[in-house]
Design a protein around this motif. Structure first.
Motif, PDB file in Angstrom:
ATOM      1  N   ALA A 196     -16.238 -11.310 -10.417  1.00 52.13           N
ATOM      2  CA  ALA A 196     -16.884 -10.172 -11.075  1.00 52.13           C
ATOM      3  C   ALA A 196     -15.881  -9.076 -11.439  1.00 52.13           C
ATOM      4  CB  ALA A 196     -17.978  -9.607 -10.165  1.00 52.13           C
ATOM      5  N   LEU A 197     -14.986  -8.741 -10.512  1.00 56.62           N
ATOM      6  CA  LEU A 197     -14.021  -7.671 -10.784  1.00 56.62           C
ATOM      7  C   LEU A 197     -13.018  -8.113 -11.846  1.00 56.62           C
ATOM      8  CD1 LEU A 197     -12.833  -4.888 -10.292  1.00 56.62           C
ATOM      9  CD2 LEU A 197     -11.713  -5.764  -8.230  1.00 56.62           C
ATOM     10  N   GLU A 199     -13.580 -10.176 -14.303  1.00 59.35           N
ATOM     11  CA  GLU A 199     -14.253 -10.122 -15.605  1.00 59.35           C
ATOM     12  C   GLU A 199     -14.402  -8.678 -16.076  1.00 59.35           C
ATOM     13  OE1 GLU A 199     -14.598 -12.660 -17.467  1.00 59.35           O
ATOM     14  OE2 GLU A 199     -13.786 -13.834 -15.800  1.00 59.35           O
ATOM     15  N   ARG A 200     -14.665  -7.786 -15.122  1.00 60.52           N
ATOM     16  CA  ARG A 200     -14.811  -6.374 -15.478  1.00 60.52           C
ATOM     17  C   ARG A 200     -13.479  -5.817 -16.012  1.00 60.52           C
ATOM     18  NH1 ARG A 200     -16.710  -2.495 -10.772  1.00 60.52           N
ATOM     19  NH2 ARG A 200     -18.651  -3.647 -10.903  1.00 60.52           N
ATOM     20  N   LEU A 201     -12.374  -6.218 -15.378  1.00 60.90           N
ATOM     21  CA  LEU A 201     -11.055  -5.755 -15.828  1.00 60.90           C
ATOM     22  C   LEU A 201     -10.779  -6.249 -17.245  1.00 60.90           C
ATOM     23  CD1 LEU A 201      -8.832  -6.228 -12.640  1.00 60.90           C
ATOM     24  CD2 LEU A 201      -9.863  -4.125 -13.508  1.00 60.90           C
ATOM     25  N   ARG A 202     -11.186  -7.501 -17.513  1.00 60.83           N
ATOM     26  CA  ARG A 202     -10.963  -8.084 -18.838  1.00 60.83           C
ATOM     27  C   ARG A 202     -11.625  -7.217 -19.916  1.00 60.83           C
ATOM     28  NH1 ARG A 202      -9.223 -13.223 -19.393  1.00 60.83           N
ATOM     29  NH2 ARG A 202      -9.948 -13.851 -17.341  1.00 60.83           N
ATOM     30  N   LEU A 203     -12.795  -6.664 -19.580  1.00 61.82           N
ATOM     31  CA  LEU A 203     -13.510  -5.814 -20.543  1.00 61.82           C
ATOM     32  C   LEU A 203     -12.850  -4.448 -20.696  1.00 61.82           C
ATOM     33  CD1 LEU A 203     -17.178  -6.615 -19.488  1.00 61.82           C
ATOM     34  CD2 LEU A 203     -15.955  -7.435 -21.535  1.00 61.82           C
ATOM     35  N   LEU A 204     -12.239  -3.979 -19.607  1.00 66.21           N
ATOM     36  CA  LEU A 204     -11.661  -2.631 -19.626  1.00 66.21           C
ATOM     37  C   LEU A 204     -10.417  -2.528 -20.491  1.00 66.21           C
ATOM     38  CD1 LEU A 204     -11.738  -1.414 -15.917  1.00 66.21           C
ATOM     39  CD2 LEU A 204     -13.036  -0.517 -17.855  1.00 66.21           C
ATOM     40  N   ARG A 219     -16.340   3.483 -15.545  1.00 68.77           N
ATOM     41  CA  ARG A 219     -16.135   2.042 -15.350  1.00 68.77           C
ATOM     42  C   ARG A 219     -14.827   1.790 -14.592  1.00 68.77           C
ATOM     43  NH1 ARG A 219     -18.491   1.523 -20.537  1.00 68.77           N
ATOM     44  NH2 ARG A 219     -16.452   1.497 -21.545  1.00 68.77           N
ATOM     45  N   SER A 223     -14.201   0.211 -10.792  1.00 67.89           N
ATOM     46  CA  SER A 223     -13.311  -0.915 -10.493  1.00 67.89           C
ATOM     47  C   SER A 223     -12.372  -0.572  -9.340  1.00 67.89           C
ATOM     48  CB  SER A 223     -12.460  -1.277 -11.723  1.00 67.89           C
ATOM     49  OG  SER A 223     -13.298  -1.673 -12.783  1.00 67.89           O
ATOM     50  N   ARG A 226     -14.333  -0.725  -6.139  1.00 67.06           N
ATOM     51  CA  ARG A 226     -14.571  -2.106  -5.719  1.00 67.06           C
ATOM     52  C   ARG A 226     -13.301  -2.687  -5.084  1.00 67.06           C
ATOM     53  NH1 ARG A 226     -17.212  -5.603  -3.249  1.00 67.06           N
ATOM     54  NH2 ARG A 226     -16.749  -7.747  -3.813  1.00 67.06           N
TER      55      ARG A 226
END
Lengths: 379, 379
Positions: A196-197, A199-204, A219, A223, A226
């Motif tokens: 999850a983290l 994937e979140r970084l990929r978006l950031l 956001r 991160s 987390r």
């Protein structure tokens, strides 16, 4: 946004306060006394030339003793530790004193080490002002400094009972520092039981937060929060790295520390060395049949996409004799167990440790030299 | 005679082996692995110029890496610590290594401190070869070195899991070293819940053991064993001196450390300074109405009878400005609690702690200067 986490390392509670603003000095003092359950005799502020203005202008520390260190990894030496100890003695601090370190990873490591040996241990609070400091140095109790060209050859385990992460300090962070911190953040994301983290970084994306973009900032802050949580839980399970749990945090680090040593301390930032090391760990895991190609690609493509150096050999190792220096530094790694090197490699989810004899002689050197076919397979 | 005691400091077991002979190196290695429950990667021997012959000729350590330090209190500095760390690195020790310190109090304190920070903590075994080392430095986990003229300004708590006390080493101990060790032994005897050890010491006299007098040797060895037991039990109850229990061991030490600092480190032996400090503690306790005159006389008459310096001011403080230096060193004492100095004074049995405001301003200085009438009352 305000977040508070309390971890317990070997029965020592460590409270992390994430908030936007810097805490005023009176608040730090009172918070620490309430956590310790006892009065603080005297405080000493420690900063470096980058964070001096925070101590001078922001915290409200007029007339308090403070100590300014040179900045950067090359300042992480005994001379700096001695300067802190001397400032403490000159200011008349006893064992009931409180060292407050205001800065990034280097200030955190040095202040915490000095606090751990000052009169056999005095109070410690860290105000972490860099991304690397927040996601790595401030939490978990590892302290230390470099000696004889080796990263953290000397150090202690000494968790800070109180840690502030004033997120506003990230808005003015230089891009190079941001990139270094993001390297550790990616590493921590790989350790998580879910992606999850990651994937979140990929978006950031790899950019520092824009002070106007409130949603984007939140956001990023989420991160970081987390990542602090993931690291804190791992350290709680194995505070002094006696088992295998905490060793997971060393993903990429055996390679990274050897690169930092062989290139000359300070030539490559810690987080960039870690990002490079995580790619090498993917290659090693893949070559051993442990890391699935898909996971290796997911991790390394993010690192490559964010413009980290991923090539083998690393450009800093291309000079004559540097590969040999790298291999020597590797042999001196402190994470050896019964004389054997141990590496952490990614699994389909999370990571695992491997050591010789599972790793055939010469395999690591071939990976470092870029002589392994798998290096092309992963991307 | 063989005695074995195991103490537990913060869940860390610390095993003390008292025996006549020196343990061979293979025995040390095997014993340590059995206590740790894990393999030792590599060892490093540490000694000083006085104990070099033991490492070279007695332990059977041919071809093992070793490090020889200068001897004496003036060598208890960062340079010596750095020499040990460097020897460890050069010998390729990892965190799974083992530092073996062979010597008296200074070698014990330095080796243990170096072990506590080498790669954030490596294995530690002490072979204690002096009386002071056996009754004080080796047991209890306090490590450290002198810095900026202050005794043990830098240090850690790091109990050795394995400690040997080869009593044969005492037979060749110089008289001055014997006297220093006996000072600490008297102090420990005062702490005991009965005066049994104190009475036993009175019968023994201040002389070192004669190798021909087997019964006399055994009496002395039994006194050392009792002292190790008393100290071990006290430290078990309060390993890091966070409560009041361990502070009892500081009887005489607040005075002693200030004397050592003001006189110049190494000018007076630690144990002699402690003996002088115990007399000052008796005077302070008597002046405060806490120490009964009879107990004060019983303690100080033994110390005086054994030819320790008991006068106030101490001859080393008679030089211009030394009393002021003493008072400054006292103010910097690390045993301060909430900014206040704390002293341990004898009771009818055992001891207790007192601090300001119970101690009126100027009382301590009058005691140091010999300006207090009670100083005559006690003898």
């Amino acid at each position: 946004m305000n977040q508070e986490y309390t971890f317990t390392f070997d029965k020592t509670p460590s409270c992390v306060r994430m908030q936007e603003e810097f805490p005023p000095i009176d608040r730090i003092w009172a918070d620490f006394e309430s956590i310790r359950g006892d009065a603080v005799g005297q405080i000493l502020l420690v900063c470096d030339t980058h964070t001096e203005y925070i101590v001078r202008d922001i915290l409200g520390t007029q007339d308090r003793p403070w100590c300014v260190l040179p900045s950067g990894e090359t300042a992480k030496n005994w001379t700096a530790v001695e300067a802190i100890l001397n400032a403490g003695k000159e200011a008349g601090l006893g064992r009931d004193g409180l060292f407050i370190g205001v800065g990034g990873g280097v200030v955190s490591d040095l202040t915490a080490f000095a606090a751990s040996i000052y009169m056999r241990g005095t109070g410690l609070c860290l105000v972490s002002t860099s991304l690397l400091g927040m996601v790595d140095a401030a939490v978990g109790g590892k302290t230390g400094f470099d000696l004889f060209g080796m990263k953290n050859l000397a150090g202690t385990f000494y968790p800070a009972p109180l840690i502030y992460m004033p997120l506003d300090s990230l808005l003015s962070l230089p891009k190079a520092e941001w990139k270094s911190g993001m390297g550790e953040l990616i590493k921590t994301a790989v350790l998580d039981e879910t992606d999850a983290l990651l994937e979140r970084l990929r978006l950031l994306g790899p950019e520092p937060p824009n002070s106007q973009d409130r949603a984007g900032r939140e956001r990023i802050f989420a991160s970081i929060a987390r990542s602090v949580q993931i690291k804190g839980r791992i350290v709680e399970a194995d505070p002094k790295e006696t088992g295998v749990e905490r060793a997971r945090l060393n993903l990429g680090h055996t390679f990274a520390h050897a690169l930092e040593s062989a290139a000359g301390l300070g030539q490559v930032s810690h987080g960039e060395a870690v990002a490079w090391g995580v790619v090498r760990a993917c290659e090693l895991g893949y070559a051993l049949g442990i890391t699935p190609g898909e996971r290796g690609r997911a991790i390394t493509s993010l690192i490559k996409g964010w413009a980290y150096e991923t090539r083998a050999p690393h450009p800093l190792l291309e000079e004559q004799g540097r590969i040999e220096a790298f291999m020597r530094a590797l042999e001196g790694d402190k994470k050896k167990k019964a004389g054997k090197l141990r590496f952490i490699v990614p699994l389909a989810q999370g990571v695992q440790a491997v050591s010789a004899p599972a790793i055939e002689a010469g395999l690591v050197e071939r990976i470092i030299c870029g002589a392994l076919d798998t290096s092309r397979l992963i991307y």
